[in-house]
Design a protein around this motif. Structure first.
Motif, PDB file in Angstrom:
ATOM      1  N   SER A 357       4.784  -0.738 -33.355  1.00  0.00           N
ATOM      2  CA  SER A 357       6.067  -0.560 -32.677  1.00  0.00           C
ATOM      3  C   SER A 357       5.878   0.033 -31.286  1.00  0.00           C
ATOM      4  O   SER A 357       6.670  -0.224 -30.376  1.00  0.00           O
ATOM      5  CB  SER A 357       6.986   0.336 -33.516  1.00  0.00           C
ATOM      6  N   VAL A 358       4.826   0.843 -31.130  1.00  0.00           N
ATOM      7  CA  VAL A 358       4.522   1.403 -29.806  1.00  0.00           C
ATOM      8  C   VAL A 358       4.173   0.275 -28.846  1.00  0.00           C
ATOM      9  O   VAL A 358       4.641   0.231 -27.699  1.00  0.00           O
ATOM     10  CB  VAL A 358       3.370   2.418 -29.889  1.00  0.00           C
ATOM     11  N   THR A 359       3.354  -0.661 -29.313  1.00  0.00           N
ATOM     12  CA  THR A 359       2.960  -1.803 -28.491  1.00  0.00           C
ATOM     13  C   THR A 359       4.166  -2.650 -28.112  1.00  0.00           C
ATOM     14  O   THR A 359       4.324  -3.060 -26.962  1.00  0.00           O
ATOM     15  CB  THR A 359       1.942  -2.665 -29.260  1.00  0.00           C
ATOM     16  N   LEU A 360       5.031  -2.886 -29.085  1.00  0.00           N
ATOM     17  CA  LEU A 360       6.230  -3.669 -28.815  1.00  0.00           C
ATOM     18  C   LEU A 360       7.131  -2.982 -27.801  1.00  0.00           C
ATOM     19  O   LEU A 360       7.702  -3.628 -26.913  1.00  0.00           O
ATOM     20  CB  LEU A 360       7.007  -3.901 -30.117  1.00  0.00           C
ATOM     21  N   ASN A 361       7.255  -1.673 -27.918  1.00  0.00           N
ATOM     22  CA  ASN A 361       8.124  -0.925 -27.017  1.00  0.00           C
ATOM     23  C   ASN A 361       7.622  -0.981 -25.582  1.00  0.00           C
ATOM     24  O   ASN A 361       8.406  -1.093 -24.636  1.00  0.00           O
ATOM     25  CB  ASN A 361       8.225   0.531 -27.479  1.00  0.00           C
TER      26      ASN A 361
END
Length: 385
Positions: A357-361
């Motif tokens: 989710s960090v990467t997506l954000n």
């Protein structure tokens, strides 16, 4: 001799001059004995009575926080000193800089127990408008980081019974003006830069940064024992941070070792670099600084992280490329993979993010064509066209 008449006390409340005070018995946590504490300055008897009742109730529940004459500046100094042993040196340095530049000048003189969400919201708003250098606006990201540091400090103040509740909770920070845009290079631009930068000693660092998305500290902490060229993999295990003139080596950001696969070009480049490093060691003889570090000067001395940051930008001169920071190489790596359809969880593992989710954000805008691609995939799968 006439005795001075003492003011009368009723139900633990007394009037002194124009204000009222109440008494509450505090329990010493070590001796378990109680002792009286007078708390004053209330405008009316009713105000003092309400405060007294709350204090007595808190004492009974074990949640009483006695009034303390402690400033925010004093508490922040005490807090960072006490927690330095459990934080990475780079984190401590970052917290101290935030405290010295922003928190102490704005809040240091205030009483810790006098802070409120509304007061802090005003301070954070002012920081966003004119909290930067020479009175310029401070970025929303910097304000939010400052707020986060204070929130951590005040959370520990709650634990240590310095304050009853965390005043940062409920405060507001300036509205973010969208996500920051990262300057990145396309695959063609990356190749152009690497081929042109081979005249620089540090081109191998740039090549590995673009090929793996490793952080600057991870590159500087990389050792040959972490690399298996035959298997075309490396393991990111350590990170080197420069604090002033000192270089400190610690665990990686998320305290996890991560394997990263290498492409054939990068493996070939690393083999050539290792041969060059071995030749330099022979040339320098006893004067060579022996270590297992991958990236060193001709003498074996380690390269400083801050130097690499500056040199990476300098090596871009005359290349006709968008000016990019060394951390931009990490963004370029992630963006390249995501735009080519590599699953997010794979990219996340390569980057060392704790969660996809960090990467997506961070990189959601790196794949603007995905919706169109999804339609193409659906059409072929269902309609065969």
């Amino acid at each position: 001799m006439t005795k001075t008449k003492q003011p009368a006390m009723k139900d633990g409340i007394i009037k002194r001059g124009s204000t009222y005070s109440y008494v509450v018995r505090e329990r010493d946590p070590e001796t378990r004995r109680t002792k009286p504490r007078w708390v004053g300055g209330f405008r009316t008897r009713e105000d003092a009575k309400r405060a007294r009742d709350k204090a007595r109730n808190d004492v009974h529940r074990g949640t009483y926080v006695p009034p303390k004459d402690l400033t925010v500046g004093d508490w922040l100094d005490r807090w960072i000193t006490g927690h330095a042993v459990e934080l990475k040196p780079s984190t401590v340095a970052s917290y101290r800089r935030c405290i010295d530049l922003y928190l102490k000048p704005k809040l240091g003189h205030l009483q810790v127990q006098g802070l409120s969400p509304s007061t802090l919201s005003g301070v954070f708003r002012d920081m966003g408008m004119a909290g930067g250098r020479n009175g310029k606006a401070l970025s929303a990201r910097s304000v939010e980081y400052t707020r986060a540091v204070l929130r951590k400090a005040m959370a520990d103040a709650v634990v240590e019974r310095v304050v009853e509740v965390n005043p940062v909770t409920g405060s507001k920070s300036p509205r973010k003006q969208g996500k920051p845009k990262h300057v990145t290079w396309t695959g063609t631009q990356q190749r152009t830069f690497i081929e042109a930068a081979t005249e620089s000693r540090w081109w191998i660092v740039w090549a590995l940064a673009l090929a793996t998305g490793m952080r600057r500290g991870e590159l500087c902490g990389l050792e040959w024992s972490h690399i298996d060229l035959d298997a075309a993999t490396l393991s990111v295990e350590r990170s080197a941070t420069q604090i002033g003139t000192e270089i400190v080596t610690t665990d990686t950001k998320n305290h996890e070792n991560r394997p990263v696969a290498l492409d054939p070009y990068t493996v070939t480049a690393l083999r050539a670099w290792r041969k060059q490093q071995a030749a330099e060691r022979l040339q320098w003889g006893p004067a060579y600084t022996v270590s297992d570090l991958v990236f060193t000067w001709e003498s074996g001395a380690r390269v400083r992280p801050h130097y690499l940051t500056t040199q990476f930008v300098a090596d871009q001169d005359g290349r006709g490329l968008p000016r990019m920071t060394l951390h931009g190489a990490r963004h370029s790596h992630a963006t390249t993979l995501l735009r080519e359809g590599v699953p997010v969880h794979i990219v996340s593992k390569r980057l060392g993010h704790r969660d996809p989710s960090v990467t997506l954000n961070v990189y959601a805008d790196a794949i603007p064509e995905d919706d169109t691609r999804a339609v193409d995939v659906f059409t072929r799968a269902v309609w065969g066209a």
